[in-house]
Scaffold this motif. Structure first.
Motif, mmCIF file in Angstrom:
data_model
loop_
_atom_site.group_PDB
_atom_site.id
_atom_site.type_symbol
_atom_site.label_atom_id
_atom_site.label_comp_id
_atom_site.label_asym_id
_atom_site.label_seq_id
_atom_site.Cartn_x
_atom_site.Cartn_y
_atom_site.Cartn_z
ATOM 1 N N ASP A 232 0.934 -0.887 0.682
ATOM 2 C CA ASP A 232 -0.149 -0.293 -0.353
ATOM 3 C C ASP A 232 1.207 1.312 -0.341
ATOM 4 O OD1 ASP A 232 -2.286 -1.781 -0.150
ATOM 5 O OD2 ASP A 232 -2.874 -1.206 2.511
ATOM 6 N N HIS A 233 1.707 1.100 0.516
ATOM 7 C CA HIS A 233 2.900 2.136 0.964
ATOM 8 C C HIS A 233 3.567 2.562 -0.490
ATOM 9 C CE1 HIS A 233 5.122 4.808 3.476
ATOM 10 N NE2 HIS A 233 6.708 4.637 2.145
ATOM 11 N N MET A 234 4.171 1.815 -1.040
ATOM 12 C CA MET A 234 4.695 1.474 -2.242
ATOM 13 C C MET A 234 3.796 2.222 -3.347
ATOM 14 S SD MET A 234 7.658 -1.716 -3.275
ATOM 15 C CE MET A 234 6.161 -2.324 -2.541
ATOM 16 N N ALA A 235 1.915 1.537 -3.231
ATOM 17 C CA ALA A 235 1.248 2.423 -4.666
ATOM 18 C C ALA A 235 1.017 3.984 -3.834
ATOM 19 C CB ALA A 235 -0.040 1.377 -3.657
ATOM 20 N N SER A 236 1.548 3.931 -2.783
ATOM 21 C CA SER A 236 0.932 5.452 -2.022
ATOM 22 C C SER A 236 1.546 6.516 -2.533
ATOM 23 C CB SER A 236 0.550 5.306 -0.636
ATOM 24 O OG SER A 236 -1.089 4.867 -0.573
ATOM 25 N N LEU A 237 2.972 6.529 -2.831
ATOM 26 C CA LEU A 237 3.793 6.537 -2.738
ATOM 27 C C LEU A 237 3.827 6.944 -4.638
ATOM 28 C CD1 LEU A 237 7.268 5.305 -1.902
ATOM 29 C CD2 LEU A 237 6.789 7.657 -1.408
ATOM 30 N N VAL A 238 2.951 6.910 -5.720
ATOM 31 C CA VAL A 238 2.564 6.916 -7.340
ATOM 32 C C VAL A 238 1.301 7.914 -7.501
ATOM 33 C CG1 VAL A 238 1.751 5.799 -8.937
ATOM 34 C CG2 VAL A 238 4.204 4.572 -7.756
ATOM 35 N N VAL A 239 0.642 7.467 -6.128
ATOM 36 C CA VAL A 239 -0.427 8.364 -5.865
ATOM 37 C C VAL A 239 -0.824 9.277 -5.069
ATOM 38 C CG1 VAL A 239 -3.231 8.512 -5.683
ATOM 39 C CG2 VAL A 239 -2.204 5.900 -6.574
ATOM 40 N N MET A 240 0.485 9.656 -4.538
ATOM 41 C CA MET A 240 0.243 11.022 -3.850
ATOM 42 C C MET A 240 1.702 11.439 -3.296
ATOM 43 S SD MET A 240 -3.024 9.916 -1.046
ATOM 44 C CE MET A 240 -3.115 8.495 -0.294
ATOM 45 N N PRO A 241 2.426 11.112 -4.152
ATOM 46 C CA PRO A 241 4.368 10.810 -2.997
ATOM 47 C C PRO A 241 4.567 11.795 -2.301
ATOM 48 C CG PRO A 241 3.808 11.769 -5.929
ATOM 49 C CD PRO A 241 2.242 11.499 -5.444
ATOM 50 N N ASP A 242 4.125 13.286 -2.458
ATOM 51 C CA ASP A 242 4.787 14.546 -1.732
ATOM 52 C C ASP A 242 3.628 14.457 -0.516
ATOM 53 O OD1 ASP A 242 6.159 15.683 -3.194
ATOM 54 O OD2 ASP A 242 4.224 17.027 -4.671
ATOM 55 N N LEU A 243 2.190 13.856 -0.196
ATOM 56 C CA LEU A 243 2.470 13.124 1.101
ATOM 57 C C LEU A 243 2.455 12.504 2.046
ATOM 58 C CD1 LEU A 243 -0.089 13.773 3.398
ATOM 59 C CD2 LEU A 243 -1.941 12.590 1.864
ATOM 60 N N ILE A 244 2.543 11.071 1.386
ATOM 61 C CA ILE A 244 2.763 9.987 1.618
ATOM 62 C C ILE A 244 4.468 10.477 2.740
ATOM 63 C CG2 ILE A 244 4.409 7.999 1.274
ATOM 64 C CD1 ILE A 244 1.449 8.193 1.350
ATOM 65 N N THR A 245 5.765 11.097 1.781
ATOM 66 C CA THR A 245 6.553 11.616 1.110
ATOM 67 C C THR A 245 6.383 12.806 3.527
ATOM 68 O OG1 THR A 245 7.692 11.856 -0.121
ATOM 69 C CG2 THR A 245 9.249 12.817 1.139
ATOM 70 N N PHE A 246 5.761 13.249 2.918
ATOM 71 C CA PHE A 246 5.314 13.950 4.971
ATOM 72 C C PHE A 246 5.191 12.913 6.027
ATOM 73 C CE2 PHE A 246 2.470 16.749 7.766
ATOM 74 C CZ PHE A 246 2.607 16.970 8.257
#
Length: 335
Positions: A232-246
């Motif tokens: 889920d984390h890796m897929a989220s990095l594609v969909v909303m990378p800035d939010l996940i990085t934050f």
């Protein structure tokens, strides 16, 4: 201390080799023996086994034998004393370590028991250390224990064994985290732990979706699937990378990077009149921002209103930089 013993052992072995070389060369050139006979004579002389010499020796050979015997007695005695001291000291240190660890575990209260020190267990332990929460790890691999025993309290054994769980202080523990790689093993740990303490909060790892229901039925309060979270984390990095990085920034590892804190209302109520979130005024006093509220019945409210009434046994979730969190804890004497 062990380093000192090792250096002494190396010295003793070096002296023994020098004695053997001295004896072989002496018999070869002083007594005119062959290389094989010289080695044979050196061995029976140094070990004092009492065999007769290969052939009669002259005065020079006899004098050399006397020198070799006297020299070897002192060196062999020195080597034996060093090895004996090393073995006794090693055993004593092991017993001392086990006793010290046993006493430390016996003094733990409201602690966390981590079952298994693999990848997930190690991550859990690192985070618990960062939050300064007391914990003990149950691990059956002796090599793993020896590698990390300086930083972590270990109990060697199988987490499925009731006696091992008792040794880990399960009767005084508040949480148990089962991180074993095998779902069946985690299932047995959860079953055993739930039978031994009814109000223990149990968190278990699961690899298969089918194992989740079984672990809940066995008594787990929470079941985590690391593989699913990772995907889920890796897929989220594609969909909303800035939010996940934050979000990742909020959970960086290390002692001084705690950005989220869970605080019970009781920690505030003894020091200030707090009928609502506005009364706490944490933003002005500490710089921390309240981002969540947990009611006594377990209801989670995200970004609550400032006028929300506070109830006994409720909690607030605060967000802040490390120095702000420290200021909050210091100001309200939160451990």
């Amino acid at each position: 201390m062990m380093q000192l013993f090792r250096s002494k052992i190396y010295l003793a072995l070096t002296l023994m080799l020098l004695v053997l070389a001295f004896g072989v060369l002496g018999y070869r050139f002083v007594a005119d023996y062959s290389w094989v006979d010289a080695l044979y004579m050196t061995i029976i002389t140094v070990t004092t086994v009492g065999f007769s010499e290969v052939r009669p020796m002259g005065p020079e050979g006899k004098i050399f034998t006397i020198i070799l015997i006297v020299t070897s007695v002192f060196i062999v005695g020195f080597a034996i004393s060093i090895v004996t001291e090393y073995l006794l000291s090693r055993n004593s240190l092991e017993l001392l370590k086990k006793k010290k660890m046993k006493n430390a575990i016996a003094n733990l209260k409201h602690h966390i028991i981590v079952c298994g020190y693999g990848r997930n267990g190690m991550q859990a332990a690192e985070r618990l250390k960062a939050y300064k929460r007391p914990f003990v790890v149950i691990e059956r691999d002796k090599e793993v224990i020896e590698r990390f025993e300086e930083d972590v309290l270990f109990i060697e054994g199988d987490a499925n064994d009731d006696d091992v769980l008792l040794e880990a202080g399960i009767e005084r523990a508040q949480y148990l985290i089962a991180t074993l790689p095998d779902d069946a093993a985690n299932l047995f740990v959860v079953l055993s732990a739930r039978q031994m303490k009814k109000n223990l909060f149990i968190i278990s790892r699961a690899s298969l979706v089918n194992s989740q229901k079984k672990l809940f039925l066995a008594g787990a309060n929470k079941v985590i699937m690391p593989d699913k979270i990772g995907g889920d984390h890796m897929a989220s990095l594609v969909v909303m990378p800035d939010l996940i990085t934050f979000m990742d920034k909020l959970s960086l590892e290390g002692e001084n990077t705690t950005n989220l804190e869970e605080v019970a209302i009781e920690d505030f109520s003894n020091q200030i009149d707090c009928n609502s979130l506005r009364d706490l005024d944490l933003r002005r006093k500490t710089g921390c921002t309240i981002i969540g509220y947990i009611s006594p019945n377990g209801e989670y409210i995200i970004n609550p209103e400032a006028d929300m009434k506070l109830q006994p046994k409720s909690k607030v979730i605060v967000l802040g930089r490390p120095e702000q969190i420290k200021k909050l804890n210091k100001m309200f004497h939160i451990e």
